[in-house]
Motif scaffolding. Sequence first.
Motif, PDB file in Angstrom:
ATOM      1  N   GLN A 179       5.329  -9.220  -6.412  1.00 29.71           N
ATOM      2  CA  GLN A 179       4.320  -9.543  -7.036  1.00 29.71           C
ATOM      3  C   GLN A 179       3.360  -8.366  -7.668  1.00 29.71           C
ATOM      4  N   ALA A 180       3.556  -7.450  -7.018  1.00 28.45           N
ATOM      5  CA  ALA A 180       2.806  -6.007  -7.218  1.00 28.45           C
ATOM      6  C   ALA A 180       3.503  -5.143  -8.250  1.00 28.45           C
ATOM      7  N   HIS A 181       4.626  -5.617  -8.670  1.00 27.47           N
ATOM      8  CA  HIS A 181       5.418  -4.948  -9.839  1.00 27.47           C
ATOM      9  C   HIS A 181       5.773  -3.551  -9.106  1.00 27.47           C
ATOM     10  N   LEU A 182       6.487  -3.388  -7.880  1.00 29.92           N
ATOM     11  CA  LEU A 182       6.921  -2.329  -6.827  1.00 29.92           C
ATOM     12  C   LEU A 182       8.053  -2.520  -6.554  1.00 29.92           C
ATOM     13  N   LYS A 183       8.864  -1.536  -6.820  1.00 32.22           N
ATOM     14  CA  LYS A 183      10.398  -1.720  -6.714  1.00 32.22           C
ATOM     15  C   LYS A 183      11.050  -0.525  -5.726  1.00 32.22           C
ATOM     16  N   THR A 195      12.254 -11.657   3.087  1.00 35.05           N
ATOM     17  CA  THR A 195      11.703 -12.503   1.962  1.00 35.05           C
ATOM     18  C   THR A 195      10.224 -12.293   1.582  1.00 35.05           C
ATOM     19  N   VAL A 196       9.614 -12.354   2.816  1.00 33.77           N
ATOM     20  CA  VAL A 196       8.220 -12.153   2.929  1.00 33.77           C
ATOM     21  C   VAL A 196       7.747 -10.939   2.192  1.00 33.77           C
ATOM     22  N   VAL A 197       8.197  -9.901   2.443  1.00 33.12           N
ATOM     23  CA  VAL A 197       7.756  -8.465   2.295  1.00 33.12           C
ATOM     24  C   VAL A 197       8.353  -8.330   0.773  1.00 33.12           C
ATOM     25  N   GLN A 198       9.332  -8.417   0.387  1.00 28.72           N
ATOM     26  CA  GLN A 198      10.073  -8.495  -0.805  1.00 28.72           C
ATOM     27  C   GLN A 198       9.274  -9.213  -1.804  1.00 28.72           C
ATOM     28  N   THR A 199       8.671 -10.524  -1.654  1.00 28.75           N
ATOM     29  CA  THR A 199       7.967 -11.076  -2.563  1.00 28.75           C
ATOM     30  C   THR A 199       6.865 -10.622  -2.964  1.00 28.75           C
ATOM     31  N   ALA A 200       5.964 -10.034  -2.030  1.00 30.49           N
ATOM     32  CA  ALA A 200       4.770  -9.302  -2.197  1.00 30.49           C
ATOM     33  C   ALA A 200       4.984  -8.049  -3.182  1.00 30.49           C
ATOM     34  N   LEU A 201       5.869  -7.129  -2.906  1.00 30.29           N
ATOM     35  CA  LEU A 201       6.203  -6.073  -3.402  1.00 30.29           C
ATOM     36  C   LEU A 201       6.529  -6.595  -5.158  1.00 30.29           C
ATOM     37  N   SER A 223       0.799  -1.075   0.069  1.00 27.72           N
ATOM     38  CA  SER A 223       0.013  -0.226  -0.008  1.00 27.72           C
ATOM     39  C   SER A 223       0.875   1.261   0.084  1.00 27.72           C
ATOM     40  N   LEU A 224       1.830   1.472   0.726  1.00 28.16           N
ATOM     41  CA  LEU A 224       2.833   2.498   0.825  1.00 28.16           C
ATOM     42  C   LEU A 224       3.603   2.663  -0.384  1.00 28.16           C
ATOM     43  N   ALA A 225       4.375   1.526  -0.850  1.00 30.93           N
ATOM     44  CA  ALA A 225       5.001   1.738  -2.244  1.00 30.93           C
ATOM     45  C   ALA A 225       4.027   1.987  -3.245  1.00 30.93           C
ATOM     46  N   LEU A 276      11.496   1.662   2.268  1.00 32.75           N
ATOM     47  CA  LEU A 276      10.669   0.882   3.246  1.00 32.75           C
ATOM     48  C   LEU A 276      11.652   0.273   4.274  1.00 32.75           C
ATOM     49  N   LEU A 277      11.410   0.537   5.581  1.00 25.15           N
ATOM     50  CA  LEU A 277      12.462  -0.219   6.674  1.00 25.15           C
ATOM     51  C   LEU A 277      11.617  -0.843   7.455  1.00 25.15           C
ATOM     52  N   LEU A 278      11.942  -2.174   7.734  1.00 26.85           N
ATOM     53  CA  LEU A 278      11.072  -3.079   8.464  1.00 26.85           C
ATOM     54  C   LEU A 278      11.812  -3.122   9.782  1.00 26.85           C
TER      55      LEU A 278
END
Length: 257
Positions: free
Chosen positions: A236-240, A228-234, A202-204, A211-213
């Motif tokens: 999949q949403a084509h966000l970088k 890994t979990v967050v990067q995979t979701a990003l 949502s943020l990206a 983004l800092l975890l």
Amino acid sequence: MQLRTFASSSRGNCTLIRSGTTAVLVDAGISCRKIRQRLTTVDLTPENLSGILITHEHTDHISGLPVFLKHYPLPVYATPGTSLVLARKIPAIRDLLHPLPAGSAFTVGELGITSFSTSHDAADSVGYRISDERKTAVIATDLGRVTSIVLDAVFGADLALIEANHDEDWLRTGPYPYALQNRILGDRGHLSNEASAEFAVSLAAAGTQTLLLAHLSPENNSPEHAHTVVQTALEQAHLKPTLEVLPKDQCSELFTV
């Protein structure tokens, strides 16, 4: 604007934000000695600070306050509910407190700050949106769910420090008692990696570039797994956006917004 965490986990939290001649701490959940030492990494001393923003009264966010304020009596900004608890726990803090309701906008030096309510099992917890004339950073940790209030507050931030506290399966099969597991998993607990991933997307999508975890549980998560979990979701949403996991009990790198 620059941001560096001095600690970020369920054992202690403290973040420095600096712009121009203004520097503030968000929370003080590590010792006075550590805060002094870690300020030197950005060529600051406690006397250079303009104030301390408190998100809520849990020990991992305020444990360093009594000793630190004894030596360096800085203004402390917190919500009225949090301020009441702090005044009971730390009587000497009363004259330093600036109670401001969640949703208040105020300035500290060159920084414009707006607090926003978070869903957490504390008296009156908040996150913070912090801006200078050019950029905006948000700190949104210790929340069991991402409410519409949080989403509105963080929308369009350039940098976001967000919670990725635990893996749900690790928590369920780990050493924590059942009651504590349910507290963490509840709407007033902490965000899982999966919930953090949804928040990050949502943020990206709204333009956040960094983004800092943060606030990872030492027992129920790992930096590699959260990333890994967050990067995979990003992906999949084509966000970088830039994605980093913050160290638990060491200084992070210095992020410039």
